[in-house]
Design an enzyme around this catalytic site. Structure first.
Site, short mmCIF file in Angstrom:
data_model
loop_
_atom_site.label_atom_id
_atom_site.label_comp_id
_atom_site.label_asym_id
_atom_site.label_seq_id
_atom_site.Cartn_x
_atom_site.Cartn_y
_atom_site.Cartn_z
N ARG A 51 6.08 -13.78 23.55
CA ARG A 51 5.54 -12.91 24.58
C ARG A 51 4.40 -12.04 24.09
NH1 ARG A 51 11.11 -12.94 25.63
NH2 ARG A 51 11.61 -13.86 27.67
N HIS A 93 2.61 -16.74 0.00
CA HIS A 93 2.31 -15.76 1.03
C HIS A 93 2.43 -16.35 2.44
CE1 HIS A 93 0.82 -13.24 -2.21
NE2 HIS A 93 0.67 -12.25 -1.34
N GLY A 133 -0.24 -8.30 -3.77
CA GLY A 133 -1.34 -9.14 -4.16
C GLY A 133 -0.85 -10.52 -4.54
N HIS A 157 0.84 -1.20 0.00
CA HIS A 157 0.00 0.00 0.00
C HIS A 157 0.88 1.25 0.00
CE1 HIS A 157 -4.03 -1.88 1.00
NE2 HIS A 157 -3.17 -2.89 1.05
N ASP A 169 -6.96 -12.51 -3.34
CA ASP A 169 -6.20 -11.26 -3.36
C ASP A 169 -5.69 -10.99 -4.78
OD1 ASP A 169 -5.21 -8.91 -2.26
OD2 ASP A 169 -3.39 -9.82 -1.49
N ASN A 196 -0.17 -12.25 6.80
CA ASN A 196 0.50 -11.27 5.95
C ASN A 196 0.22 -9.85 6.42
OD1 ASN A 196 -0.36 -13.64 3.65
ND2 ASN A 196 1.76 -13.00 3.81
#
Length: 379
Positions: free
Chosen positions: A230, A254, A313, A144, A278, A222
């Protein structure tokens, strides 16, 4: 052909829940009118010998960014949605959520308008809309555009609430880093399917957002905080919370098959893991590259990557994803089929989709190769 009587037999039939042997399915004028034992249904009309192949409902894909050489982001219009839906229909998808990747407010408004009009025009396959961003975490941005990622403000919230009132399904992917608990509560009350993703939030924060109304997670593993010793992160919170469902990109790239196997065994129900493609512009085409908002994405070896190697993607169809789940992960075939059909349909509240039931249309039914190599239109 949809006006004649067709009887399918000699192959297992997947009804959306179970894989059943010894059944026949009869369609008249393009609708399923009988489903039962072959010796009861008989051999009316044209006989279609499945020769061992599987007859089942078309897939339901809740994350589709593009297809047929085009991206929804490039031209968020009804004509683009027709092309994308057509490409994915050729890949076995009967219903999908076109997905807008992080973009400007103006582009988001255009995408909403296009989806509303596509639903109004009953464009085949368009079940609603998925907005993946722009309210994500910069730390987990993935492919993105970081310049477009930002907090959700009052204008954004009002736009989403108005869209939810017009669309049968509005799914949004958000990160706690850029959306408040109060905003999630407001969206969930309005019927928006709030999905956490592209987030570095810790376990407790994620659980708080689930309690506020988020009930889905976008492409588990992803672009999110991982299961640590932890801090169980978003992955751990998803697996532990039975109210939450999550999409998986099961291409073997992925997410490693062993991680998929672990998640499948660990997921608390009744929330479900389901498959998403995707998919990007290359879906249903021979294209070797394309651009997303001016950034080049290359297709090579089953991967789609930006020039810096970031996955952008997936180069995936759901038949392939089912095959990966069965052959590489060890999921049973009925479970894998459910993950591509009735499970995602239930998550978006459209239980009429993803099932082979009396009254369903022939054009929403597919025939899958017994070896899960290919599929064909049932008619």
């Amino acid at each position: 052909m949809t006006q004649q009587t067709l009887t399918f037999l000699n192959g297992p039939i997947f009804d959306g829940l179970q894989l059943r042997a010894g059944l026949a399915a009869r369609f008249e004028s393009g609708k399923l009118v009988a489903l039962g034992p072959e010796n009861v249904i008989g051999r009316a009309g044209k006989i279609v010998d499945l020769a061992g192949d599987i007859l089942g409902p078309g897939y339901v894909d809740l994350q589709v960014n593009g297809g047929d050489g085009v991206m929804f982001n490039d031209d968020p219009s009804v004509s683009t949605l027709r092309r994308i839906a057509g490409a994915h229909r050729r890949l076995g998808v009967a219903a999908l959520l076109p997905t807008l990747i992080t973009d400007t407010r103006e582009k988001t408004q255009a995408a909403i308008a296009a989806a509303i009009e596509a639903v109004r025009e009953a464009v085949p396959g368009i079940a609603g809309l998925h907005l993946e961003g722009p309210h994500l975490s910069l730390a987990r941005k993935g492919a993105h555009d970081p310049a477009l990622i930002r907090p959700m403000d009052d204008e954004d919230l009002a736009m989403l609430l108005a869209a939810a009132a017009e669309l049968p399904v509005l799914k949004i992917t958000i990160a706690p880093e850029n959306v408040t608990l109060e905003q999630v509560q407001t969206l969930a009350r309005a019927g928006v399917l709030v999905s956490l993703g592209h987030s570095d939030a810790n376990f407790d924060t994620c659980q708080a957002y689930f309690a506020a109304g988020a009930r889905c997670v976008t492409h588990l593993f992803n672009a999110m905080s991982q299961l640590g010793n932890r801090n169980p992160g978003l992955v751990g919170a998803t697996l532990a919370n039975g109210a939450v469902s999550a999409g998986l990109i099961a291409d073997g790239i992925h997410v490693h098959p062993q991680s998929l196997r672990t998640a499948w065994a660990a997921k608390t129900g009744p929330g479900r893991l389901f498959l998403v493609s995707d998919a990007m512009a290359v879906a249903g085409s021979d294209a070797t590259q394309f651009t997303l908002e001016g950034r080049l994405i290359r297709r090579e070896g089953g991967r789609l990557t930006l020039e810096d190697g970031t996955l952008a993607g997936a180069d995936l169809d759901l038949t392939t994803a089912i095959r990966v789940l069965v052959n590489d992960v060890g999921v049973s075939l009925p479970e894998a089929l459910r993950a591509a059909t009735s499970a995602p349909a239930a998550i978006i509240g459209q239980t009429n989709r993803g099932q082979l039931a009396i009254g369903c249309k022939l054009d929403s039914v597919i025939r899958i190769d017994a070896l899960l190599g290919t599929f064909a239109q049932a008619g």
